[in-house]
Design a protein around this motif. Structure first.
Motif, mmCIF file in Angstrom:
data_model
loop_
_atom_site.group_PDB
_atom_site.id
_atom_site.type_symbol
_atom_site.label_atom_id
_atom_site.label_comp_id
_atom_site.label_asym_id
_atom_site.label_seq_id
_atom_site.Cartn_x
_atom_site.Cartn_y
_atom_site.Cartn_z
ATOM 1 N N LEU A 97 -1.363 -1.756 -0.841
ATOM 2 C CA LEU A 97 -0.535 -2.162 0.243
ATOM 3 C C LEU A 97 -0.162 -3.953 -0.091
ATOM 4 N N ASN A 98 -1.075 -4.591 -0.565
ATOM 5 C CA ASN A 98 -0.855 -6.010 -0.776
ATOM 6 C C ASN A 98 0.171 -6.249 -1.889
ATOM 7 N N GLU A 99 0.493 -4.981 -2.765
ATOM 8 C CA GLU A 99 1.531 -5.150 -3.742
ATOM 9 C C GLU A 99 3.158 -4.921 -3.154
ATOM 10 N N MET A 100 3.086 -4.583 -1.707
ATOM 11 C CA MET A 100 4.204 -4.245 -1.077
ATOM 12 C C MET A 100 5.422 -5.590 -1.271
ATOM 13 N N PRO A 101 6.590 -5.242 -1.590
ATOM 14 C CA PRO A 101 7.588 -6.410 -1.622
ATOM 15 C C PRO A 101 7.980 -6.754 -0.140
ATOM 16 N N ASP A 102 8.187 -8.206 -0.029
ATOM 17 C CA ASP A 102 8.437 -8.608 1.588
ATOM 18 C C ASP A 102 9.652 -8.044 2.146
ATOM 19 N N ASP A 103 10.410 -7.285 1.391
ATOM 20 C CA ASP A 103 11.573 -6.750 2.145
ATOM 21 C C ASP A 103 11.235 -5.403 2.760
#
Length: 172
Positions: A97-103
């Motif tokens: 989940l830390n890898e999710m992009p900010d968009d």
């Protein structure tokens, strides 16, 4: 999407699986699991969360659960089948989940116990209403889900940083 807006994370355990003579990864849903997956999908749709992304384990039972649940949604989110979810620890799920992009604002993660339940137990620092008590009493049975909010970026997710907003599990 702004990182100032709370993000939503839904942890969704696959529905009841059958036990045929196949490898664990290939186990399909049982009849009850197919019914519960659709009911869980309706309940998830009722949350009104506009999911941007679904992260789903590659196991047969999680793919079948998601296929049945998402049919209840007004709009299907992008789905990524992720091998790392199968047999993942809570720490490995946090790293994913830390890898999710900010968009990406709202994510549903369809996975397995004990990882899903472990993650649901460690990420909330706060809880609304009686959600924590209900989750504590029921655990995380097949087809259960928990809804969390997170302030800040995905990189900020770690134990104690989310708020447990809701919890649902099918009746036995």
């Amino acid at each position: 999407m702004s990182v100032a807006e709370p993000r939503r994370i839904v942890l969704f355990r696959h529905a009841k699986a059958d036990w045929p003579q196949v490898a664990d990864h290939e186990r399909p849903l049982a009849d009850r699991g197919r019914k519960d997956a659709a009911v869980a999908g309706r309940r998830l749709a009722d949350t009104g969360i506009p999911f941007d992304l679904a992260l789903c384990s590659t196991a047969t039972r999680t793919r079948e659960t998601w296929k049945l649940a998402v049919q209840e949604f007004p709009q299907r989110p992008k789905t990524v089948y992720e091998e790392r979810i199968y047999e993942a620890t809570p720490g490995e799920l946090i790293a994913l989940l830390n890898e999710m992009p900010d968009d990406v604002q709202n994510v549903v993660l369809i996975g397995h116990n004990p990882g899903i339940q472990g993650l649901a137990e460690i990420i909330p620092g706060r809880a609304e209403g009686d959600a924590r008590d209900r989750m504590g009493r029921r655990g995380f049975p097949a087809a259960a889900f928990a809804v969390f909010s997170l302030d800040g970026s995905w990189k900020a997710l770690e134990p104690g940083t989310a708020t447990l907003l809701d919890y649902w599990a099918p009746t036995e």
